[in-house]
Design a protein around this motif. Structure first.
Motif, PDB file in Angstrom:
ATOM      1  N   ILE A  18     -24.555  11.352  94.706  1.00  0.00           N
ATOM      2  CA  ILE A  18     -25.819  12.045  94.968  1.00  0.00           C
ATOM      3  C   ILE A  18     -25.856  12.566  96.399  1.00  0.00           C
ATOM      4  N   GLY A  21     -24.384  15.797  96.792  1.00  0.00           N
ATOM      5  CA  GLY A  21     -25.016  16.911  96.092  1.00  0.00           C
ATOM      6  C   GLY A  21     -24.746  16.961  94.606  1.00  0.00           C
ATOM      7  N   TYR A  22     -24.096  15.965  94.054  1.00  0.00           N
ATOM      8  CA  TYR A  22     -23.845  15.908  92.615  1.00  0.00           C
ATOM      9  C   TYR A  22     -24.948  15.093  91.962  1.00  0.00           C
ATOM     10  N   LEU A  23     -25.894  15.783  91.377  1.00  0.00           N
ATOM     11  CA  LEU A  23     -27.021  15.110  90.748  1.00  0.00           C
ATOM     12  C   LEU A  23     -26.696  14.761  89.305  1.00  0.00           C
ATOM     13  N   THR A  25     -26.877  14.482  85.338  1.00  0.00           N
ATOM     14  CA  THR A  25     -27.351  15.303  84.229  1.00  0.00           C
ATOM     15  C   THR A  25     -26.993  14.589  82.936  1.00  0.00           C
ATOM     16  N   GLY A  61     -32.787  11.516  90.374  1.00  0.00           N
ATOM     17  CA  GLY A  61     -33.151  12.872  90.749  1.00  0.00           C
ATOM     18  C   GLY A  61     -34.074  12.905  91.950  1.00  0.00           C
ATOM     19  N   GLU A  62     -34.840  11.856  92.125  1.00  0.00           N
ATOM     20  CA  GLU A  62     -35.727  11.747  93.279  1.00  0.00           C
ATOM     21  C   GLU A  62     -34.942  11.565  94.576  1.00  0.00           C
ATOM     22  N   GLU A  63     -33.694  11.164  94.478  1.00  0.00           N
ATOM     23  CA  GLU A  63     -32.851  10.929  95.651  1.00  0.00           C
ATOM     24  C   GLU A  63     -32.071  12.168  96.066  1.00  0.00           C
ATOM     25  N   SER A  64     -32.375  13.302  95.493  1.00  0.00           N
ATOM     26  CA  SER A  64     -31.656  14.543  95.760  1.00  0.00           C
ATOM     27  C   SER A  64     -31.645  14.869  97.248  1.00  0.00           C
ATOM     28  N   PHE A  66     -31.279  17.817  98.384  1.00  0.00           N
ATOM     29  CA  PHE A  66     -31.705  19.205  98.531  1.00  0.00           C
ATOM     30  C   PHE A  66     -33.182  19.292  98.880  1.00  0.00           C
ATOM     31  N   ARG A  69     -35.403  20.457  95.296  1.00  0.00           N
ATOM     32  CA  ARG A  69     -34.592  19.753  94.307  1.00  0.00           C
ATOM     33  C   ARG A  69     -34.446  20.576  93.039  1.00  0.00           C
ATOM     34  N   VAL A  71     -33.400  19.331  90.346  1.00  0.00           N
ATOM     35  CA  VAL A  71     -33.746  18.399  89.281  1.00  0.00           C
ATOM     36  C   VAL A  71     -35.013  17.671  89.708  1.00  0.00           C
TER      37      VAL A  71
END
Length: 87
Positions: A18, A21-23, A25, A61-64, A66, A69, A71
């Motif tokens: 994460i 940058g790899y979220l 899916t 996803g909350e840990e993105s 970006f 986000r 996601v």
């Protein structure tokens, strides 16, 4: 980026990805289980696992890293609710 790739498969598992940058899916597969008893057991297991995976994807996803986000946890939950309700 240099090669113009639109998508990169980072591989399975690994919350450590994460930060790079790899979220997470969801992925899907289809299998036919001939034995009705085994099919029922697997269906029951998968029903529980789907919910757990949905929750983990939303949480991670909350840990993105970006700013915007791609996601969003609630969007993921809504997507799965729609998929489950259409069965």
């Amino acid at each position: 980026i240099e090669r113009g790739l639109q998508r990169v498969e980072a591989g399975a598992q690994g919350e450590h990805k994460i930060k790079r940058g790899y979220l997470p899916t969801a992925t899907f597969s289809a299998h036919y289980i001939r034995n009705p008893g085994m099919r029922g057991a697997v269906e029951g297991f998968l029903e529980n696992e789907r919910q757990q995976i949905q929750d983990v994807i939303a949480m991670l996803g909350e840990e993105s890293p970006f700013k915007d986000r791609p996601v969003v946890a609630e969007e993921i939950k809504d997507k799965y609710r729609l998929q489950r309700s259409s069965r």
